[in-house]
Design a protein around this motif. Structure first.
Motif, PDB file in Angstrom:
ATOM      1  N   ASP A 407       0.844  -1.187   0.000  1.00 52.41           N
ATOM      2  CA  ASP A 407       0.000   0.000   0.000  1.00 52.41           C
ATOM      3  C   ASP A 407       0.885   1.245   0.000  1.00 52.41           C
ATOM      4  OD1 ASP A 407      -2.354   1.631   0.412  1.00 52.41           O
ATOM      5  OD2 ASP A 407      -1.652   1.838   2.485  1.00 52.41           O
ATOM      6  N   SER A 408       0.619   2.148  -0.927  1.00 51.61           N
ATOM      7  CA  SER A 408       1.480   3.322  -1.075  1.00 51.61           C
ATOM      8  C   SER A 408       1.370   4.287   0.097  1.00 51.61           C
ATOM      9  CB  SER A 408       1.139   4.062  -2.380  1.00 51.61           C
ATOM     10  OG  SER A 408      -0.231   4.458  -2.388  1.00 51.61           O
ATOM     11  N   ASP A 783      -4.938   3.081  -6.107  1.00 52.83           N
ATOM     12  CA  ASP A 783      -3.796   2.173  -6.288  1.00 52.83           C
ATOM     13  C   ASP A 783      -4.075   1.160  -7.391  1.00 52.83           C
ATOM     14  OD1 ASP A 783      -2.487   3.465  -4.284  1.00 52.83           O
ATOM     15  OD2 ASP A 783      -3.047   2.023  -2.728  1.00 52.83           O
TER      16      ASP A 783
END
Length: 847
Positions: A407-408, A783
């Motif tokens: 997850d960014s 995302d």
């Protein structure tokens, strides 16, 4: 004629190269007074085996003469000629030689002999010389012998395979030439005898020639060879090695010349020099490190780039200081042992990646291509190869993979990685379950202990934070929640952010239901401490749903779904609670056993069917392909999901049989559509790892195509990235063979494997299928949308077709069309349908 050649007798034997003397090897013990004999000498001229006649000729006993060296029995004035011809024998320039030499007897008397010497090479011992001789001391005492000698000399001159001539030292005119000279230079005998030496020399060499003749001394014996250029009649120039001897011929001061054409040798040497210079330039200026290393781990050769890669100033510095490659260079010394083992097994190793130390102690990644070098008898000499610093690419690859699987925002694992790790954990749990069932013959289902738990967490009142404080504050809160949850994890837990305010955890090696309840309570207690966002204390809770393996599900999808269901029940209880999924465990276990036992009978009862899902070309809006999908209609369980019966088929060794059934059925159906006059399309069939482990897979596919009368161009093979990772070299070779036969290869579930970005360039594929997990939340999940669009762009940059799976909503379709996706398939267009319904779809499009 004999008079003309009599002056050649004393020196001719020194320059003979090809004419073998006949009948020299008479058996001494059969002819008591024979003048013919034989003896052997080693490379250092020690006399070894001798014949009786040799002992009689020199007056020694065999034991005495075997203590001598050749130089002790040969006249000193004749040794230089012997040594000269010996060197030519050893170099391979000639294979035998002849000498007119004088031997010194034990009593000091001189005997004249005609000696023939050959080099004997026997692989069982060191090379040695075999010398045959004939006593010619009395040849000149009778006119008969004199006549024989003249005839022999004339014959050897005229029939020598090398060019020879005699010229006048005063006029430089040719006085005699042999047939070899006539043939080699192209002049007739009459032309030669009307010419001088200048006529066969390049004009620029004549001053040097005249100077050499003026300064020449009378030679005793054959002179050392000199290099000159000669001109043939056709104008071509050759390089020659010239040996000469001074003699009186027809009452004139002359020289006899022996020519050896070494043009090819000179050209070969020049070519070798150029090649060596070119290699040296490549070696010195290569952008990769080049090395040779000994088996015991020392560098023998290194180029400047290798020294630079390892942080040394020069190759000499590297070789002098890095003397134990295994322990000084490799971070893990075992890697050197693994490389050596591979080299000994297969001689050639490609892309061998390792972490290594540089001189300053820093660590880099390198990729080695190396092979083992053996001598002609099979002894290992050394290893050689190239080294490339791949640290930058490794970091880039790690960053890309991290982005694909994390997850960014929170840097936690994402949904894709969670599913993959959960699947792996379930495989281990399934093994434990099978062991338990084997050990306990009869047990109440409810008594089977849980082996794994899945927790679904959803934050309570997170939407309120987003609405009142803004999305930036919401993102900051998610980061803080991620940190808090990470602090609660222990060794057998795995935490991931699924999107939005949802998190999931799985716990492997579960001890009991009570232990997972305690873990859930620990998480809830951690949320009692406020989260600080923008210097504001925020109190939020979380609702947790829990599903257990095997009671609540046998696969990751079911467990995740049931944990999600339990989470909503926890919210219904007033939030900030946990809830176990309340489901009887018996049904799933019975279903599991029924699938395991029924998989073999399904073939016998023809329960497997093939369904087809259309693939839509977004440019034309038409069906341009069908994916063949296996379906199982169980007589008791009904339709069994593929994610349950396909793993069972693999476990029981039936996946190859099932795959062949699907392939044959799909090919026959596609050919049937063509025979009905429908436009030809490709049929896509999934292939498993087990199928590619069969060495005759290519032959079986071609056999099925032949039996169903379907051309290879209408078959598409779908493979997963994990399949290639099993045996990259073999599988890539098979894929290329299939592609060469006309079949199309596509990668299924693209983006879900670790190898997706590393090995895509190696695979002979023409299409990538974007996994439905990325499409499902697109375009709402930023995302997933970013990954989906990136895969499309990457595919197009590699000239590949991009097709998206799992398209169910119009907004997904519009997003994919806006990003120029080539094709789609999913429920928005059609579910997988039986053959007759797929036929109707194609006919409707055709009309």
């Amino acid at each position: 004629m004999a008079e003309r050649y009599k002056h050649l007798n004393p020196i001719y034997q020194e320059i003979l190269k090809q004419e073998r003397l006949k009948n020299l090897m008479r058996i001494a013990k059969c002819i008591e007074n024979s003048t013919v004999g034989v003896f052997e000498t080693d490379l250092d001229d020690h006399i070894r085996e001798v014949s009786v006649s040799f002992c009689d000729l020199l007056g020694y006993r065999a034991s005495q003469i075997c203590q001598l060296k050749y130089e002790e029995i040969c006249h000193p004035d004749d040794l230089s000629a012997y040594y000269f011809l010996k060197e030519r024998l050893l170099s391979g320039e000639i294979d035998h030689c002849y000498l007119n030499v004088r031997y010194i007897r034990e009593d000091g008397q001189i005997v004249q002999v005609l000696q023939s010497t050959d080099l004997s090479i026997d692989n069982t011992k060191e090379p040695y010389f075999v010398n045959r001789f004939e006593d010619i001391t009395d040849w000149e005492q009778t006119s008969k012998n004199l006549q024989d000698t003249d005839n022999r000399t004339r014959y050897l001159f005229e029939n020598n395979p090398n060019p020879m001539w005699i010229y006048d030292l005063e006029t430089l005119r040719f006085l005699a030439v042999n047939q070899a000279a006539i043939n080699h230079y192209g002049y007739s005998k009459e032309e030669f005898l009307s010419m001088t030496l200048q006529d066969i020399r390049p004009p620029e060499d004549i001053p040097k020639l005249l100077e050499a003749i003026a300064n020449a001394r009378v030679s005793i014996g054959l002179t050392e060879p000199e290099l000159w250029r000669h001109c043939k009649k056709d104008g071509s120039q050759i390089f020659v090695s010239v040996s000469s001897h001074t003699l009186i011929y027809n009452n004139r001061q002359c020289k006899i010349i022996l020519i050896n054409d070494i043009t090819q040798k000179i050209q070969a040497e020049e070519a070798l020099k150029k090649a060596e210079a070119k290699y040296r330039s490549i070696f010195e200026n290569a952008v990769e490190g080049i090395f040779q290393s000994s088996v015991d781990g020392k560098f023998l050769i290194a180029n400047p780039m290798l020294a630079k890669i390892y942080g040394y100033d020069t190759p000499e510095d590297l070789i002098a200081n890095l003397t134990d490659i295994g322990h000084q260079l490799y971070v893990n010394p075992q890697r050197r042992l693994e490389l050596v083992k591979l080299l000994l097994e297969q001689e050639d190793v490609k892309l061998f990646e390792s972490e290594v130390y540089r001189k300053d102690g820093s660590i880099i990644w390198t990729s080695e291509n190396a092979h083992a070098v053996y001598d002609v008898v099979g002894n290992l000499l050394y290893f050689e190869g190239t080294v490339e610093d791949i640290t930058a690419s490794k970091r880039a690859k790690a960053e890309i993979e991290h982005l694909a699987f994390h997850d960014s925002l929170t840097n936690l694992p994402n949904r894709v990685l969670f599913r993959e790790r959960l699947s792996s954990a379930l495989e281990h749990a399934a093994e434990k379950l099978q062991i338990y069932l084997d050990e306990v013959q009869e047990v109440a289902i409810k008594l089977i202990p849980p082996l794994l738990a899945v927790l679904f967490l959803d934050l309570d009142r997170f939407k309120l934070v987003n609405d009142t404080m803004g999305h930036a504050a919401g993102d900051r809160l998610l980061i803080e929640v991620s940190k808090r949850l990470s602090e609660c994890m222990f060794e057998s837990t795995f935490l991931a952010r699924m999107g939005g305010d949802e998190f999931m955890i799985f716990v492997s090696d579960l001890q009991s239901v009570e232990s997972i309840q305690q873990f859930a309570q620990l998480i809830l207690q951690s949320f009692e401490v406020p989260f600080f966002v923008e210097e504001m204390a925020l109190y939020i809770g979380t609702s947790i749903g829990i599903s257990l393996y095997p009671s609540d599900g046998m696969d990751h999808e079911t467990l995740m779904k049931h944990a999600d269901t339990a989470m909503f029940r926890a919210k219904e209880r007033g939030r900030n609670h946990y809830q176990l999924y309340n489901h009887a465990i018996g049904a799933k276990v019975i279903e599991y056993v029924a699938i395991e036992n029924g998989i073999r009978q399904a073939f016998e009862r023809s329960e497997f069917q093939v369904f087809y899902q259309p693939q839509i070309n977004l440019a034309t809006g038409e069906i341009d392909g069908m994916e063949a999908l296996a379906r199982w209609l169980h007589p008791e369980l009904g339709w069994v999901p593929p994610n349950q019966f396909i793993p069972a088929a693999e476990e029981h060794g039936l996946i190859v049989r099932l795959g062949e059934l699907i392939l044959r059925t799909a090919c026959a159906q596609n050919r049937s559509w063509q025979q009905q006059g429908l436009p030809p399309i490709r049929i896509a069939v999934n292939f498993s790892v087990k199928q590619f482990q069969s060495p005759n897979l290519c032959d079986r596919i071609m056999q099925i195509l032949d039996e169903t009368n379907l051309e290879p161009q209408y078959l598409e093979l779908e493979i997963t990235e994990s399949l290639v990772m099993q045996d990259q070299t073999t599988i890539i070779k098979m894929l290329r063979q299939l592609q060469a036969l006309g079949m199309c290869v596509s990668i299924d579930d693209f983006g879900t494997g670790y190898s997706s970005l590393s090995y895509l360039r190696l695979l002979p594929v023409s299409k990538v299928k974007i996994d439905a997990s990325f499409v499902r939340e697109t375009p709402h999940n930023r995302d997933d949308a970013a990954i989906t669009s990136a895969i499309i762009a990457m595919a197009h940059n590699l000239n590949l077709i991009a097709i998206a799976e799992g398209v169910e909503r119009k907004e997904q379709l519009e997003f994919l069309r806006a990003h120029h996706c080539d094709a789609v398939q999913g429920y928005l267009f059609s579910r997988p349908v039986p053959a007759h319904e797929a036929t109707l779809l194609l006919k409707a499009q055709f009309k």
